[in-house]
Design a protein around this motif. Sequence first.
Motif, short mmCIF file in Angstrom:
data_model
loop_
_atom_site.label_atom_id
_atom_site.label_comp_id
_atom_site.label_asym_id
_atom_site.label_seq_id
_atom_site.Cartn_x
_atom_site.Cartn_y
_atom_site.Cartn_z
N THR A 107 0.88 -1.17 0.00
CA THR A 107 0.00 0.00 0.00
C THR A 107 0.91 1.21 0.00
OG1 THR A 107 -1.72 -1.15 1.22
CG2 THR A 107 -1.79 1.24 1.28
N ILE A 108 0.69 2.13 -0.93
CA ILE A 108 1.57 3.30 -1.05
C ILE A 108 0.84 4.54 -0.54
CG2 ILE A 108 2.85 4.79 -2.64
CD1 ILE A 108 3.39 2.35 -4.37
N ASP A 109 1.51 5.27 0.36
CA ASP A 109 0.97 6.53 0.88
C ASP A 109 1.11 7.61 -0.20
OD1 ASP A 109 0.34 5.47 3.32
OD2 ASP A 109 2.02 6.37 4.40
N CYS A 110 0.03 8.35 -0.42
CA CYS A 110 0.05 9.39 -1.45
C CYS A 110 -0.51 10.70 -0.90
CB CYS A 110 -0.82 8.97 -2.64
SG CYS A 110 -0.09 7.66 -3.62
N LEU A 111 -0.03 11.79 -1.48
CA LEU A 111 -0.60 13.10 -1.18
C LEU A 111 -1.23 13.66 -2.46
CD1 LEU A 111 2.35 14.69 0.86
CD2 LEU A 111 0.37 13.41 1.72
N LEU A 112 -2.25 14.46 -2.29
CA LEU A 112 -2.89 15.11 -3.42
C LEU A 112 -2.21 16.46 -3.62
CD1 LEU A 112 -6.53 14.29 -2.27
CD2 LEU A 112 -5.22 13.14 -4.09
N GLU A 113 -1.55 16.61 -4.76
CA GLU A 113 -0.89 17.90 -5.02
C GLU A 113 -1.93 18.86 -5.59
OE1 GLU A 113 2.56 17.88 -7.58
OE2 GLU A 113 2.66 20.07 -7.55
N ILE A 114 -2.09 19.98 -4.91
CA ILE A 114 -3.11 20.95 -5.32
C ILE A 114 -2.44 22.23 -5.81
CG2 ILE A 114 -5.18 22.23 -4.60
CD1 ILE A 114 -5.61 20.13 -2.43
N HIS A 115 -2.95 22.73 -6.91
CA HIS A 115 -2.41 23.96 -7.49
C HIS A 115 -2.90 25.16 -6.68
CE1 HIS A 115 -1.11 26.51 -10.93
NE2 HIS A 115 -1.99 27.31 -10.37
N VAL A 116 -1.97 25.86 -6.06
CA VAL A 116 -2.35 27.07 -5.33
C VAL A 116 -1.58 28.29 -5.83
CG1 VAL A 116 -2.98 25.87 -3.18
CG2 VAL A 116 -0.64 26.70 -3.49
N ALA A 117 -0.51 28.06 -6.57
CA ALA A 117 0.37 29.16 -6.98
C ALA A 117 -0.27 30.02 -8.05
CB ALA A 117 1.70 28.60 -7.48
N LEU A 130 -10.77 18.59 -8.12
CA LEU A 130 -10.47 17.58 -7.12
C LEU A 130 -11.66 17.36 -6.20
CD1 LEU A 130 -8.61 15.72 -5.47
CD2 LEU A 130 -7.73 17.75 -4.31
N LEU A 131 -12.22 18.46 -5.73
CA LEU A 131 -13.36 18.36 -4.81
C LEU A 131 -14.52 17.61 -5.45
CD1 LEU A 131 -14.35 19.12 -1.99
CD2 LEU A 131 -15.26 21.24 -2.97
N ALA A 132 -14.75 17.88 -6.73
CA ALA A 132 -15.84 17.19 -7.44
C ALA A 132 -15.57 15.69 -7.48
CB ALA A 132 -15.99 17.76 -8.85
N GLU A 133 -14.34 15.29 -7.77
CA GLU A 133 -13.98 13.86 -7.81
C GLU A 133 -14.13 13.23 -6.43
OE1 GLU A 133 -13.74 12.27 -10.38
OE2 GLU A 133 -12.79 13.43 -11.98
N VAL A 134 -13.68 13.94 -5.42
CA VAL A 134 -13.76 13.41 -4.06
C VAL A 134 -15.22 13.21 -3.67
CG1 VAL A 134 -13.35 13.97 -1.62
CG2 VAL A 134 -11.53 14.34 -3.29
N ARG A 135 -16.05 14.20 -3.99
CA ARG A 135 -17.47 14.13 -3.62
C ARG A 135 -18.21 13.00 -4.32
NH1 ARG A 135 -18.67 20.57 -3.25
NH2 ARG A 135 -18.37 20.75 -1.00
#
Length: 220
Positions: A107-117, A130-135
């Motif tokens: 099992t691989i730990d992952c982070l969601l990289e979010i564009h904020v810049a 991302l939020l739409a996919e999560v929901r």
Amino acid sequence: MSITSKINEIRSTLPAGVTLVAVSKTHPVEAIREAYDGGQRIFGESRPQELKAKYEALPRDIEWHMIGHLQTNKVKYIAPFVSMIHSVDSLRLMEVIDREARKCDRTIDCLLEIHVAREQSKTGWKYADLLAEVRRGAFAQFGNVRVRGVMCIATNTEDEAVVRADFERLVEYRNELAPHFGEAFNVVSMGMSDDYPLAVECGSTMVRVGSKIFGYRNYL
Ligand SMILES: *Cc1c(COP(=O)(O)O)cnc(C)c1O
């Protein structure tokens, strides 16, 4: 100053609960070995083949973090051993990580990289997408990936207010996403050599520091 004293100096400024990822990309195995001998165990790299070569050359108790943009066809190089992938920015990539992890029975730990810049060029999810996919539950299907939190690269600017706003936005996103994931969703990966003290002030739990430890390098 030696690599070890630089690491110790940075470490001394980090509150308990903030993890230091020593970003060793482009730097030779000898430099990593020196940091290792000084007690550092978590290293970040941004190129899969380079990561694999270093993994093979160095002690097995190192935790390797993939922090750079990852192409789906390169996941196979790192899936057998990588500890955390910070740069997951599409469902397609998540699918491939899940599949490669299953092949290795991991099992691989992952982070969601979010564009904020503010820059267009920076990678990462557009938050609304991302939020739409999560929901809609898109992340529930991955049995061999554990989503541990979020990651960002802040705007590259001297203007501290802009960088602070980027970091604060990531923390807001984390708070909004957290109820959709489990208890393990507790990582906020933000802060690099020039901005990690500010990132920590804003709620970072994991800083990724390269040049401040290893010196300058010739690619990003
Ligand atoms: C290279 C890199 C870092 C480290 O950058 P420094 O400014 O050298 O500390 C951190 N995060 C990512 C994603 C990187 O690619």
